[in-house]
Design a protein around this motif. Structure first.
Motif, PDB file in Angstrom:
ATOM      1  N   VAL A  89       0.860  -1.182   0.000  1.00  0.00           N
ATOM      2  CA  VAL A  89       0.000   0.000   0.000  1.00  0.00           C
ATOM      3  C   VAL A  89       0.899   1.235   0.000  1.00  0.00           C
ATOM      4  CG1 VAL A  89      -1.777   1.266   1.257  1.00  0.00           C
ATOM      5  CG2 VAL A  89      -1.812  -1.241   1.216  1.00  0.00           C
ATOM      6  N   VAL A  90       0.608   2.160  -0.906  1.00  0.00           N
ATOM      7  CA  VAL A  90       1.382   3.398  -0.996  1.00  0.00           C
ATOM      8  C   VAL A  90       0.459   4.611  -0.986  1.00  0.00           C
ATOM      9  CG1 VAL A  90       3.276   2.333  -2.296  1.00  0.00           C
ATOM     10  CG2 VAL A  90       1.413   3.454  -3.533  1.00  0.00           C
ATOM     11  N   ALA A  91       1.001   5.707  -0.500  1.00  0.00           N
ATOM     12  CA  ALA A  91       0.408   7.018  -0.721  1.00  0.00           C
ATOM     13  C   ALA A  91       1.209   7.622  -1.867  1.00  0.00           C
ATOM     14  CB  ALA A  91       0.514   7.879   0.530  1.00  0.00           C
ATOM     15  N   THR A  92       0.516   8.152  -2.855  1.00  0.00           N
ATOM     16  CA  THR A  92       1.207   8.638  -4.045  1.00  0.00           C
ATOM     17  C   THR A  92       0.601   9.949  -4.534  1.00  0.00           C
ATOM     18  OG1 THR A  92       1.917   8.071  -6.295  1.00  0.00           O
ATOM     19  CG2 THR A  92      -0.231   7.225  -5.589  1.00  0.00           C
ATOM     20  N   ALA A  93       1.435  10.731  -5.181  1.00  0.00           N
ATOM     21  CA  ALA A  93       1.002  11.983  -5.802  1.00  0.00           C
ATOM     22  C   ALA A  93       1.885  12.246  -7.014  1.00  0.00           C
ATOM     23  CB  ALA A  93       1.097  13.143  -4.820  1.00  0.00           C
ATOM     24  N   VAL A  94       1.354  12.996  -7.952  1.00  0.00           N
ATOM     25  CA  VAL A  94       2.113  13.388  -9.135  1.00  0.00           C
ATOM     26  C   VAL A  94       2.576  14.828  -8.946  1.00  0.00           C
ATOM     27  CG1 VAL A  94       2.044  13.764 -11.634  1.00  0.00           C
ATOM     28  CG2 VAL A  94       0.776  11.854 -10.610  1.00  0.00           C
ATOM     29  N   HIS A  95       3.866  15.043  -9.181  1.00  0.00           N
ATOM     30  CA  HIS A  95       4.438  16.391  -9.140  1.00  0.00           C
ATOM     31  C   HIS A  95       4.670  16.843 -10.575  1.00  0.00           C
ATOM     32  CE1 HIS A  95       6.992  19.757  -8.034  1.00  0.00           C
ATOM     33  NE2 HIS A  95       7.846  19.338  -8.941  1.00  0.00           N
ATOM     34  N   PHE A  96       4.143  18.012 -10.917  1.00  0.00           N
ATOM     35  CA  PHE A  96       4.438  18.641 -12.195  1.00  0.00           C
ATOM     36  C   PHE A  96       5.276  19.866 -11.908  1.00  0.00           C
ATOM     37  CE2 PHE A  96       0.640  16.260 -13.445  1.00  0.00           C
ATOM     38  CZ  PHE A  96       1.083  15.709 -14.640  1.00  0.00           C
ATOM     39  N   GLY A  97       6.457  19.913 -12.498  1.00  0.00           N
ATOM     40  CA  GLY A  97       7.323  21.060 -12.312  1.00  0.00           C
ATOM     41  C   GLY A  97       8.760  20.635 -12.119  1.00  0.00           C
ATOM     42  N   PRO A  98       9.624  21.617 -11.912  1.00  0.00           N
ATOM     43  CA  PRO A  98      11.055  21.340 -11.773  1.00  0.00           C
ATOM     44  C   PRO A  98      11.341  20.414 -10.590  1.00  0.00           C
ATOM     45  CG  PRO A  98      10.643  23.703 -11.944  1.00  0.00           C
ATOM     46  CD  PRO A  98       9.319  23.039 -11.790  1.00  0.00           C
ATOM     47  N   ASN A  99      12.365  19.596 -10.754  1.00  0.00           N
ATOM     48  CA  ASN A  99      12.765  18.691  -9.686  1.00  0.00           C
ATOM     49  C   ASN A  99      13.184  19.431  -8.417  1.00  0.00           C
ATOM     50  OD1 ASN A  99      12.236  16.522 -11.310  1.00  0.00           O
ATOM     51  ND2 ASN A  99      14.352  16.206 -11.930  1.00  0.00           N
ATOM     52  N   LYS A 141       5.814  21.322 -17.008  1.00  0.00           N
ATOM     53  CA  LYS A 141       5.252  20.085 -17.551  1.00  0.00           C
ATOM     54  C   LYS A 141       6.027  18.837 -17.125  1.00  0.00           C
ATOM     55  CE  LYS A 141       3.156  22.247 -21.576  1.00  0.00           C
ATOM     56  NZ  LYS A 141       3.107  22.303 -23.030  1.00  0.00           N
ATOM     57  N   ILE A 142       7.167  19.005 -16.473  1.00  0.00           N
ATOM     58  CA  ILE A 142       7.970  17.859 -16.043  1.00  0.00           C
ATOM     59  C   ILE A 142       7.150  17.040 -15.053  1.00  0.00           C
ATOM     60  CG2 ILE A 142      10.056  17.123 -14.824  1.00  0.00           C
ATOM     61  CD1 ILE A 142      11.348  19.774 -15.790  1.00  0.00           C
ATOM     62  N   ARG A 143       7.053  15.724 -15.299  1.00  0.00           N
ATOM     63  CA  ARG A 143       6.245  14.844 -14.458  1.00  0.00           C
ATOM     64  C   ARG A 143       7.140  13.919 -13.632  1.00  0.00           C
ATOM     65  NH1 ARG A 143       0.881  11.563 -15.201  1.00  0.00           N
ATOM     66  NH2 ARG A 143       1.137  10.102 -13.474  1.00  0.00           N
ATOM     67  N   THR A 144       6.847  13.874 -12.337  1.00  0.00           N
ATOM     68  CA  THR A 144       7.494  12.938 -11.427  1.00  0.00           C
ATOM     69  C   THR A 144       6.426  12.351 -10.520  1.00  0.00           C
ATOM     70  OG1 THR A 144       9.483  14.318 -11.425  1.00  0.00           O
ATOM     71  CG2 THR A 144       9.328  12.617  -9.714  1.00  0.00           C
ATOM     72  N   ASP A 145       6.367  11.017 -10.445  1.00  0.00           N
ATOM     73  CA  ASP A 145       5.444  10.339  -9.540  1.00  0.00           C
ATOM     74  C   ASP A 145       6.193  10.031  -8.247  1.00  0.00           C
ATOM     75  OD1 ASP A 145       2.896   9.581 -11.230  1.00  0.00           O
ATOM     76  OD2 ASP A 145       4.641   9.322 -12.521  1.00  0.00           O
ATOM     77  N   VAL A 146       5.580  10.366  -7.106  1.00  0.00           N
ATOM     78  CA  VAL A 146       6.204  10.194  -5.795  1.00  0.00           C
ATOM     79  C   VAL A 146       5.381   9.180  -5.008  1.00  0.00           C
ATOM     80  CG1 VAL A 146       6.928  11.356  -3.666  1.00  0.00           C
ATOM     81  CG2 VAL A 146       7.045  12.573  -5.867  1.00  0.00           C
ATOM     82  N   PHE A 147       6.062   8.258  -4.338  1.00  0.00           N
ATOM     83  CA  PHE A 147       5.416   7.167  -3.612  1.00  0.00           C
ATOM     84  C   PHE A 147       6.007   7.022  -2.211  1.00  0.00           C
ATOM     85  CE2 PHE A 147       5.544   6.226  -8.087  1.00  0.00           C
ATOM     86  CZ  PHE A 147       4.274   5.780  -8.388  1.00  0.00           C
ATOM     87  N   TYR A 148       5.152   6.662  -1.251  1.00  0.00           N
ATOM     88  CA  TYR A 148       5.571   6.301   0.105  1.00  0.00           C
ATOM     89  C   TYR A 148       4.861   5.018   0.488  1.00  0.00           C
ATOM     90  CZ  TYR A 148       7.860  10.697   1.404  1.00  0.00           C
ATOM     91  OH  TYR A 148       8.720  11.768   1.492  1.00  0.00           O
ATOM     92  N   LEU A 149       5.592   4.038   0.981  1.00  0.00           N
ATOM     93  CA  LEU A 149       4.985   2.837   1.526  1.00  0.00           C
ATOM     94  C   LEU A 149       4.320   3.213   2.843  1.00  0.00           C
ATOM     95  CD1 LEU A 149       4.923  -0.124   0.588  1.00  0.00           C
ATOM     96  CD2 LEU A 149       6.869  -0.548   2.092  1.00  0.00           C
TER      97      LEU A 149
END
Length: 158
Positions: A89-99, A141-149
């Protein structure tokens, strides 16, 4: 930026990675360099099914595994070893923008979990979208998916 944090059940994804340790200030150099090291091996070994770049944070002192998704595990070569994302199980969000602003997505997930009765129980990871030339002109527009267990912590959500 507003983040849509979701809870998902994920299966493990095979990875080719190098292991690194970095300070917060070193991450913007260490992660791209490590991704390059892994891609050099993936190309040289003609490993099929290589996907997006990933940085897996095992702890808060930045013990990392950095590399690429694979279609199947591989035997490793030199300092590039086989690994996998955690399943669960993860909590996840999508980040759009610079790293440079990825910490905002991490903070949003941590706050969401605290307010919705979820406890962080393991590593966090970022999966970076395949680079698009348009991102040079529009980093928003840069896409990064972030996840936490995570796991439910047994208390009522606010």
């Amino acid at each position: 930026m507003e983040y849509d944090v979701r809870i998902e059940q994920l299966t493990s994804i095979p990875l080719a990675v190098v292991r690194r340790r970095a300070t917060l200030q070193e991450l913007p150099k260490v992660i791209p360099a490590a991704c390059g090291t892994v891609w050099d091996v993936v190309r040289a070994q003609k490993i099929a099914g290589a996907g997006r770049h990933i940085a897996l944070y095992w702890d808060d002192v930045f013990n990392l595994e950095v590399g690429v998704e694979l279609a199947a595990p591989f035997d490793g070569h030199s300092e590039v070893v086989s690994s996998a994302t955690p399943a669960g199980v993860v909590a996840t969000a999508v980040h759009f923008g610079p790293n440079a602003r990825l910490s905002e997505a991490h903070q949003a997930i941590r706050q969401w979990c605290a307010h919705h009765a979820y406890t962080l129980v393991g590593p966090a990871w970022e999966i970076y979208g395949h680079w698009q030339q348009e991102w040079c002109d529009d980093p928003a527009k840069i896409r990064t998916d972030v996840f936490y267990l995570v796991k439910p912590d047994g208390r009522s959500a606010d």
